[in-house]
Design a protein around this motif. Structure first.
Motif, PDB file in Angstrom:
ATOM      1  N   MET A   1      -4.853  -5.754 -48.013  1.00  0.00           N
ATOM      2  CA  MET A   1      -4.040  -4.742 -47.394  1.00  0.00           C
ATOM      3  C   MET A   1      -4.901  -3.497 -47.183  1.00  0.00           C
ATOM      4  SD  MET A   1      -0.389  -3.251 -48.208  1.00  0.00           S
ATOM      5  CE  MET A   1      -0.118  -2.358 -49.613  1.00  0.00           C
ATOM      6  N   MET A   2      -4.850  -2.950 -46.013  1.00  0.00           N
ATOM      7  CA  MET A   2      -5.621  -1.761 -45.654  1.00  0.00           C
ATOM      8  C   MET A   2      -4.744  -0.518 -45.808  1.00  0.00           C
ATOM      9  SD  MET A   2      -8.744  -2.509 -44.521  1.00  0.00           S
ATOM     10  CE  MET A   2      -9.155  -1.203 -43.404  1.00  0.00           C
ATOM     11  N   VAL A   3      -5.288   0.476 -46.505  1.00  0.00           N
ATOM     12  CA  VAL A   3      -4.587   1.747 -46.669  1.00  0.00           C
ATOM     13  C   VAL A   3      -5.214   2.725 -45.677  1.00  0.00           C
ATOM     14  CG1 VAL A   3      -4.058   3.622 -48.262  1.00  0.00           C
ATOM     15  CG2 VAL A   3      -4.165   1.263 -49.090  1.00  0.00           C
ATOM     16  N   PRO A   4      -4.387   3.385 -44.882  1.00  0.00           N
ATOM     17  CA  PRO A   4      -4.930   4.324 -43.897  1.00  0.00           C
ATOM     18  C   PRO A   4      -5.778   5.414 -44.562  1.00  0.00           C
ATOM     19  CG  PRO A   4      -2.570   3.981 -43.553  1.00  0.00           C
ATOM     20  CD  PRO A   4      -2.941   3.299 -44.828  1.00  0.00           C
ATOM     21  N   ALA A   5      -6.802   5.854 -43.855  1.00  0.00           N
ATOM     22  CA  ALA A   5      -7.726   6.854 -44.380  1.00  0.00           C
ATOM     23  C   ALA A   5      -6.986   8.141 -44.757  1.00  0.00           C
ATOM     24  CB  ALA A   5      -8.818   7.154 -43.369  1.00  0.00           C
ATOM     25  N   GLU A   6      -6.013   8.523 -43.958  1.00  0.00           N
ATOM     26  CA  GLU A   6      -5.261   9.748 -44.241  1.00  0.00           C
ATOM     27  C   GLU A   6      -4.519   9.648 -45.568  1.00  0.00           C
ATOM     28  OE1 GLU A   6      -1.520  12.010 -42.254  1.00  0.00           O
ATOM     29  OE2 GLU A   6      -3.146  11.437 -40.889  1.00  0.00           O
ATOM     30  N   LEU A   7      -3.975   8.475 -45.862  1.00  0.00           N
ATOM     31  CA  LEU A   7      -3.263   8.262 -47.117  1.00  0.00           C
ATOM     32  C   LEU A   7      -4.233   8.261 -48.297  1.00  0.00           C
ATOM     33  CD1 LEU A   7      -0.509   7.797 -48.329  1.00  0.00           C
ATOM     34  CD2 LEU A   7      -0.793   5.348 -47.940  1.00  0.00           C
ATOM     35  N   ARG A   8      -5.416   7.675 -48.099  1.00  0.00           N
ATOM     36  CA  ARG A   8      -6.439   7.680 -49.162  1.00  0.00           C
ATOM     37  C   ARG A   8      -6.883   9.101 -49.471  1.00  0.00           C
ATOM     38  NH1 ARG A   8      -8.882   3.073 -46.291  1.00  0.00           N
ATOM     39  NH2 ARG A   8     -10.303   4.615 -45.412  1.00  0.00           N
ATOM     40  N   ARG A   9      -7.089   9.909 -48.394  1.00  0.00           N
ATOM     41  CA  ARG A   9      -7.490  11.305 -48.596  1.00  0.00           C
ATOM     42  C   ARG A   9      -6.396  12.082 -49.325  1.00  0.00           C
ATOM     43  NH1 ARG A   9      -9.855  10.754 -43.512  1.00  0.00           N
ATOM     44  NH2 ARG A   9      -7.971  11.526 -42.490  1.00  0.00           N
ATOM     45  N   ALA A  10      -5.151  11.836 -48.964  1.00  0.00           N
ATOM     46  CA  ALA A  10      -4.039  12.525 -49.617  1.00  0.00           C
ATOM     47  C   ALA A  10      -3.987  12.166 -51.100  1.00  0.00           C
ATOM     48  CB  ALA A  10      -2.723  12.188 -48.933  1.00  0.00           C
ATOM     49  N   ALA A  11      -4.188  10.898 -51.415  1.00  0.00           N
ATOM     50  CA  ALA A  11      -4.177  10.465 -52.809  1.00  0.00           C
ATOM     51  C   ALA A  11      -5.343  11.095 -53.579  1.00  0.00           C
ATOM     52  CB  ALA A  11      -4.242   8.944 -52.895  1.00  0.00           C
ATOM     53  N   ALA A  12      -6.498  11.179 -52.943  1.00  0.00           N
ATOM     54  CA  ALA A  12      -7.655  11.803 -53.580  1.00  0.00           C
ATOM     55  C   ALA A  12      -7.405  13.292 -53.801  1.00  0.00           C
ATOM     56  CB  ALA A  12      -8.914  11.595 -52.735  1.00  0.00           C
ATOM     57  N   ASP A  13      -6.790  13.955 -52.815  1.00  0.00           N
ATOM     58  CA  ASP A  13      -6.470  15.374 -52.961  1.00  0.00           C
ATOM     59  C   ASP A  13      -5.512  15.614 -54.120  1.00  0.00           C
ATOM     60  OD1 ASP A  13      -8.101  15.954 -50.814  1.00  0.00           O
ATOM     61  OD2 ASP A  13      -6.453  16.202 -49.373  1.00  0.00           O
ATOM     62  N   VAL A  14      -4.537  14.728 -54.269  1.00  0.00           N
ATOM     63  CA  VAL A  14      -3.589  14.843 -55.375  1.00  0.00           C
ATOM     64  C   VAL A  14      -4.309  14.698 -56.714  1.00  0.00           C
ATOM     65  CG1 VAL A  14      -1.649  13.706 -56.528  1.00  0.00           C
ATOM     66  CG2 VAL A  14      -1.547  14.148 -54.071  1.00  0.00           C
ATOM     67  N   ALA A  15      -5.220  13.734 -56.783  1.00  0.00           N
ATOM     68  CA  ALA A  15      -5.970  13.521 -58.024  1.00  0.00           C
ATOM     69  C   ALA A  15      -6.834  14.733 -58.358  1.00  0.00           C
ATOM     70  CB  ALA A  15      -6.829  12.264 -57.908  1.00  0.00           C
ATOM     71  N   VAL A  16      -7.485  15.315 -57.349  1.00  0.00           N
ATOM     72  CA  VAL A  16      -8.326  16.493 -57.569  1.00  0.00           C
ATOM     73  C   VAL A  16      -7.464  17.672 -58.016  1.00  0.00           C
ATOM     74  CG1 VAL A  16      -9.752  18.225 -56.399  1.00  0.00           C
ATOM     75  CG2 VAL A  16     -10.191  15.794 -56.035  1.00  0.00           C
ATOM     76  N   ALA A  17      -6.330  17.875 -57.355  1.00  0.00           N
ATOM     77  CA  ALA A  17      -5.437  18.980 -57.716  1.00  0.00           C
ATOM     78  C   ALA A  17      -4.921  18.816 -59.138  1.00  0.00           C
ATOM     79  CB  ALA A  17      -4.277  19.062 -56.736  1.00  0.00           C
ATOM     80  N   ARG A  18      -4.599  17.588 -59.515  1.00  0.00           N
ATOM     81  CA  ARG A  18      -4.122  17.330 -60.877  1.00  0.00           C
ATOM     82  C   ARG A  18      -5.211  17.642 -61.900  1.00  0.00           C
ATOM     83  NH1 ARG A  18      -1.654  12.072 -60.668  1.00  0.00           N
ATOM     84  NH2 ARG A  18       0.164  13.200 -59.974  1.00  0.00           N
ATOM     85  N   ALA A  19      -6.441  17.222 -61.628  1.00  0.00           N
ATOM     86  CA  ALA A  19      -7.554  17.486 -62.545  1.00  0.00           C
ATOM     87  C   ALA A  19      -7.829  18.990 -62.648  1.00  0.00           C
ATOM     88  CB  ALA A  19      -8.805  16.751 -62.080  1.00  0.00           C
ATOM     89  N   GLN A  20      -7.763  19.695 -61.519  1.00  0.00           N
ATOM     90  CA  GLN A  20      -7.986  21.135 -61.545  1.00  0.00           C
ATOM     91  C   GLN A  20      -6.874  21.840 -62.330  1.00  0.00           C
ATOM     92  OE1 GLN A  20      -8.294  22.002 -57.357  1.00  0.00           O
ATOM     93  NE2 GLN A  20     -10.522  21.768 -57.355  1.00  0.00           N
ATOM     94  N   GLY A  21      -5.662  21.390 -62.161  1.00  0.00           N
ATOM     95  CA  GLY A  21      -4.544  21.962 -62.909  1.00  0.00           C
ATOM     96  C   GLY A  21      -4.712  21.755 -64.404  1.00  0.00           C
ATOM     97  N   GLN A  22      -5.156  20.583 -64.800  1.00  0.00           N
ATOM     98  CA  GLN A  22      -5.405  20.305 -66.221  1.00  0.00           C
ATOM     99  C   GLN A  22      -6.510  21.206 -66.765  1.00  0.00           C
ATOM    100  OE1 GLN A  22      -2.502  18.588 -67.095  1.00  0.00           O
ATOM    101  NE2 GLN A  22      -3.906  17.716 -68.583  1.00  0.00           N
ATOM    102  N   ALA A  23      -7.551  21.421 -65.969  1.00  0.00           N
ATOM    103  CA  ALA A  23      -8.654  22.284 -66.407  1.00  0.00           C
ATOM    104  C   ALA A  23      -8.182  23.726 -66.594  1.00  0.00           C
ATOM    105  CB  ALA A  23      -9.804  22.224 -65.395  1.00  0.00           C
ATOM    106  N   VAL A  24      -7.367  24.214 -65.666  1.00  0.00           N
ATOM    107  CA  VAL A  24      -6.835  25.574 -65.778  1.00  0.00           C
ATOM    108  C   VAL A  24      -5.962  25.689 -67.026  1.00  0.00           C
ATOM    109  CG1 VAL A  24      -5.233  27.220 -64.713  1.00  0.00           C
ATOM    110  CG2 VAL A  24      -6.984  26.116 -63.324  1.00  0.00           C
ATOM    111  N   LEU A  25      -5.134  24.690 -67.256  1.00  0.00           N
ATOM    112  CA  LEU A  25      -4.261  24.694 -68.427  1.00  0.00           C
ATOM    113  C   LEU A  25      -5.077  24.697 -69.721  1.00  0.00           C
ATOM    114  CD1 LEU A  25      -1.378  24.566 -69.527  1.00  0.00           C
ATOM    115  CD2 LEU A  25      -1.510  22.083 -69.335  1.00  0.00           C
ATOM    116  N   GLU A  26      -6.123  23.903 -69.764  1.00  0.00           N
ATOM    117  CA  GLU A  26      -6.969  23.842 -70.963  1.00  0.00           C
ATOM    118  C   GLU A  26      -7.672  25.167 -71.210  1.00  0.00           C
ATOM    119  OE1 GLU A  26      -8.335  22.616 -74.414  1.00  0.00           O
ATOM    120  OE2 GLU A  26      -6.912  21.493 -73.188  1.00  0.00           O
ATOM    121  N   ARG A  27      -8.161  25.814 -70.130  1.00  0.00           N
ATOM    122  CA  ARG A  27      -8.794  27.132 -70.292  1.00  0.00           C
ATOM    123  C   ARG A  27      -7.790  28.153 -70.824  1.00  0.00           C
ATOM    124  NH1 ARG A  27     -11.536  25.633 -65.595  1.00  0.00           N
ATOM    125  NH2 ARG A  27     -10.051  26.707 -64.244  1.00  0.00           N
ATOM    126  N   ALA A  28      -6.581  28.112 -70.310  1.00  0.00           N
ATOM    127  CA  ALA A  28      -5.545  29.044 -70.771  1.00  0.00           C
ATOM    128  C   ALA A  28      -5.229  28.814 -72.246  1.00  0.00           C
ATOM    129  CB  ALA A  28      -4.290  28.899 -69.924  1.00  0.00           C
TER     130      ALA A  28
END
Length: 86
Positions: A1-28
């Motif tokens: 099954m092929m996942v459209p590139a736009e959907l893959r990018r969106a999923a990657a963006d979500v993962a990056v945003a989640r990791a950045q949010g965790q880092a901010v929370l840990e610093r706080a």
């Protein structure tokens, strides 16, 4: 099954945003812990001024610290330093 590139990018963006949010929370959380530790240390020194002298001796023993010693009755009241603004 092929996942459209736009959907893959969106999923990657979500993962990056989640990791950045965790880092901010840990610093706080780390900032809160450091602030609590400083407040506890200030409270302890205010209650037991001799602790400041012991801490000075530790700094001298560890090396790399500049310690200024005075003669006479030059003392600092830790309670007067704890609540000062800069």
């Amino acid at each position: 099954m092929m996942v459209p590139a736009e959907l893959r990018r969106a999923a990657a963006d979500v993962a990056v945003a989640r990791a950045q949010g965790q880092a901010v929370l840990e610093r706080a959380r780390s900032e809160v812990a450091a602030t609590r530790a400083l407040a506890n240390a200030a409270r302890m020194v205010a209650e037991q001024p001799a602790l400041l002298q012991l801490r000075t001796l530790q700094a001298v023993e560890a090396g790399g610290a500049t310690v200024v010693l005075t003669t006479g009755a030059a003392t600092v009241d830790p309670a007067s330093v704890v609540g000062r603004d800069g």
